[in-house]
Design an enzyme around this catalytic site. Sequence first.
Site, mmCIF file in Angstrom:
data_model
loop_
_atom_site.group_PDB
_atom_site.id
_atom_site.type_symbol
_atom_site.label_atom_id
_atom_site.label_comp_id
_atom_site.label_asym_id
_atom_site.label_seq_id
_atom_site.Cartn_x
_atom_site.Cartn_y
_atom_site.Cartn_z
ATOM 1 N N CYS A 66 20.635 46.984 71.265
ATOM 2 C CA CYS A 66 20.014 46.147 72.296
ATOM 3 C C CYS A 66 18.609 45.702 71.890
ATOM 4 C CB CYS A 66 19.909 46.936 73.593
ATOM 5 S SG CYS A 66 21.488 47.540 74.161
ATOM 6 N N ARG B 210 20.183 42.505 64.944
ATOM 7 C CA ARG B 210 20.385 43.899 65.332
ATOM 8 C C ARG B 210 21.803 44.162 65.816
ATOM 9 N NH1 ARG B 210 15.394 46.445 66.472
ATOM 10 N NH2 ARG B 210 16.415 47.874 67.887
ATOM 11 N N TRP C 238 24.197 45.604 73.474
ATOM 12 C CA TRP C 238 25.275 46.154 72.645
ATOM 13 C C TRP C 238 25.928 47.222 73.523
ATOM 14 C CZ3 TRP C 238 26.741 50.853 70.464
ATOM 15 C CH2 TRP C 238 27.643 50.784 69.395
ATOM 16 N N ASN D 219 16.637 49.146 77.166
ATOM 17 C CA ASN D 219 17.230 49.654 75.920
ATOM 18 C C ASN D 219 17.260 51.170 76.020
ATOM 19 O OD1 ASN D 219 17.235 47.107 74.868
ATOM 20 N ND2 ASN D 219 15.755 47.513 73.236
ATOM 21 N N GLY D 220 18.314 51.789 75.544
ATOM 22 C CA GLY D 220 18.394 53.248 75.568
ATOM 23 C C GLY D 220 19.591 53.693 76.384
ATOM 24 N N GLU E 203 29.306 55.056 49.379
ATOM 25 C CA GLU E 203 28.602 53.868 49.850
ATOM 26 C C GLU E 203 29.473 52.617 49.655
ATOM 27 O OE1 GLU E 203 26.297 53.265 51.718
ATOM 28 O OE2 GLU E 203 25.589 51.251 51.270
ATOM 29 N N LYS F 54 30.617 50.076 52.667
ATOM 30 C CA LYS F 54 30.379 48.619 52.636
ATOM 31 C C LYS F 54 31.680 47.866 52.913
ATOM 32 C CE LYS F 54 26.990 48.385 53.043
ATOM 33 N NZ LYS F 54 26.180 49.531 53.117
ATOM 34 N N GLU G 270 32.749 48.162 56.585
ATOM 35 C CA GLU G 270 31.853 47.444 57.501
ATOM 36 C C GLU G 270 32.100 45.943 57.517
ATOM 37 O OE1 GLU G 270 27.969 48.917 55.908
ATOM 38 O OE2 GLU G 270 27.474 49.044 58.019
ATOM 39 N N HIS H 120 44.237 66.979 46.113
ATOM 40 C CA HIS H 120 44.333 67.940 47.219
ATOM 41 C C HIS H 120 44.761 67.254 48.509
ATOM 42 C CE1 HIS H 120 42.708 71.126 44.749
ATOM 43 N NE2 HIS H 120 41.829 70.242 44.299
ATOM 44 N N LYS I 283 22.531 46.743 63.887
ATOM 45 C CA LYS I 283 21.648 47.009 62.747
ATOM 46 C C LYS I 283 20.826 48.274 62.970
ATOM 47 C CE LYS I 283 19.751 46.034 58.832
ATOM 48 N NZ LYS I 283 20.589 46.363 57.661
HETATM 49 C C1 AGP Z 1 24.749 50.509 56.645
HETATM 50 O O1 AGP Z 1 25.341 49.409 56.071
HETATM 51 C C2 AGP Z 1 24.906 50.600 58.097
HETATM 52 N N1 AGP Z 1 24.447 49.449 58.749
HETATM 53 C C3 AGP Z 1 24.544 51.913 58.732
HETATM 54 O O2 AGP Z 1 25.379 52.896 58.198
HETATM 55 C C4 AGP Z 1 23.077 52.397 58.586
HETATM 56 O O3 AGP Z 1 22.818 52.733 57.273
HETATM 57 C C5 AGP Z 1 22.861 53.583 59.523
HETATM 58 O O4 AGP Z 1 23.074 53.190 60.843
HETATM 59 C C6 AGP Z 1 21.502 54.195 59.372
HETATM 60 O O5 AGP Z 1 20.497 53.297 59.734
HETATM 61 P P1 AGP Z 1 18.997 53.561 59.361
HETATM 62 O O6 AGP Z 1 18.893 53.636 57.881
HETATM 63 O O7 AGP Z 1 18.270 52.387 59.933
HETATM 64 O O8 AGP Z 1 18.591 54.846 60.002
#
Ligand code: AGP
Length: 643
Positions: free
Chosen positions: A2, A27, A74, A100-101, A516, A520, A523, A539, A638
């Site tokens: 948000c 965001r 969000w 927000n929150g 990682e 990616k 996502e 395993h 974000k």
């Molecule tokens: C990464 O591509 C993601 N958007 C997500 O996993 C992100 O890394 C995670 O939410 C942590 O965010 P931060 O580094 O802002 O704490």
Amino acid sequence: MCGIVGFTGTRPASPILIEGLKRLEYRGYDSAGVAVEEGSRIQVVCRTGKISTLEQSLAQFSLTGPCGIGHTRWATHGTPSEVNAHPHLSCDGKIAIVHNGIIENHEELRRILEGRGHTFTSQTDSEVIVHLIEDAYSMLAFDSSEEDDLADAEGARRPHTPTSELAAGKPSLLAQAVSMACGFLIGSWAICVMTEYEPGKIVCARKESPLVIGRGAAGVHVASDVAALADLVGEVAVLADGQIAELAPHGFVVFGSHDDELIRVRPETMKLSGRSDTADRGQYADFMLKEIYEQPRVIRDTLEGRFDGGELTIEELGLTHEELNLIDRVYLIACGTSYHASLVAKNLIEGWARIPCEVEVASEFRYRNPIVTPSTLVVAVSQSGETADTLAAIRDARIKGAKVFGITNVLGSPVARESDGVIYTKANKEVAVASTKSFTGQLVSLTLLAMLLAQSKGRLKQGQMRLLFRELASTAAQAEQILKDTERVHQAALASKDAKSAMFIGRGMGAAVAEEGALKLKEVSYLHAEAYPAGEMKHGPIALIEPGFPVIAVATESPTYEKVLSNIQEAKARGAMVVAVATEGDERISEHADEVIYIPKIRDAFSPITAIIPLQLLARDIALLRGCNIDQPRNLAKSVTVE
Ligand code: AGP
């Protein structure tokens, strides 16, 4: 997640709010809305979907009022819909709030408020706030009118305008009502409130969710993220937990709470660079691609000035060699991509400095009882610097007496402010939801930290440090080289795009890169992907492999290269379509993998910095081929500012 913007001044608020909301789009959100003071009424307009949809709707309303608040939502409590979108109104429609929150005790509060006759229109947790303020306001207004009657009788009544209250430094009724309402809340909040009773005024409060306020040429702005205010204000006041701010067209005041009284305080301030990095993706088709291509620059900037005079220095940490030498345990706390960067760092810290190092997902760390002592170093890694779980972990660690360092990309972010020391990753603003360049900035910063710890422990001598630093710096040119030729990545994407699922494997450093890479791909392309240390494949996960199943192997030169090669053959024997990221000159790999993406030869310790680049490009390429929104993947935000 948000986002909040607010403005009160001398120009129509609506276009300013829309511009601010657009700057917060990165965001992630699913609906948006604004409340604008129009004459003596508050007009609320909310829409699901993009800000552009809200903007088009607003055109029909021709709002010109100079005071308003806006929000991108969000969804957490209640579906993404117009009724659940903020701003929310009080029963009489005279008070509007954005939040927000998360309000953790919202169910109990809703029950109580409904019992007192309030009618709710949304399923959100946030709506309880506006009803609480409505109750508090009517109570305070009643008390105040009694006082005014008394003052009238004594001939001492003062004018009740926002400006005179601001000048006098006294909290308005609205500020008092907000403060009272916050006293009933459990959870986290950044809120902005306006009311028809006090035109031209916005009252803000926060606990754990950020809010910044700044004076611009046309009035006073508030936002949950400095990104919304770049170019508009030169400096912001950073609201601290528990503070209440009152904004009027020509200024603002901040109050702290002492013995239930609101007392004027001087807020912490922060200068802004005045540059909005969000605006321009230049020649690139999307921000993710632009940010992938920025990585050589990020490496150079993050390393700049670190190794002058033959010694590695990170002054921002604020610890002497002796203090560093006392550290006997390191915790790396992070989420998502930042967690994966930390997995790489564990190998370096233990390998070079020989200090036991644990990497933990912040949402787990905060609810365990980890062994943290004053000689423990807790490193919180967060691109945004506002991830709720990571912040909670920092607070917990500090209570236990640990030294806390932040590694973040955002100047003045909560992680930076709440840590004892901070390293900035110099990635600059990252707009795409999928982190790329900030991962690189984190890897380089964490590598420096590992080297520093090793230097302090006397484990790495000056000559070794110099050699390592030189090799680390060479990854920038290597990254450039990788980015020059992406044809093999494209071939691998074409071969994988129709799969239902994919597996990423690697060992040691490669295992973290595989994690990682899989994140990616999930996502941005919505293709299911799992990462396993290659040795774990037999395993269980090997059962998934059938003809054509993509297995993406990180098989760069390393002490475990031969083992990874064996694992590739095991996958190949079961019909997998193998894509390997390998070191230039490795001819054996092409006998076993269907597609090979070569990267330049580099020390294993630094290989994640370059090996991840083809996997970032692969994820984006597959996503493009599958028609996905690259920069704003569905359901994602974000900054994850709630638990
Ligand atoms: C990464 O591509 C993601 N958007 C997500 O996993 C992100 O890394 C995670 O939410 C942590 O965010 P931060 O580094 O802002 O704490």
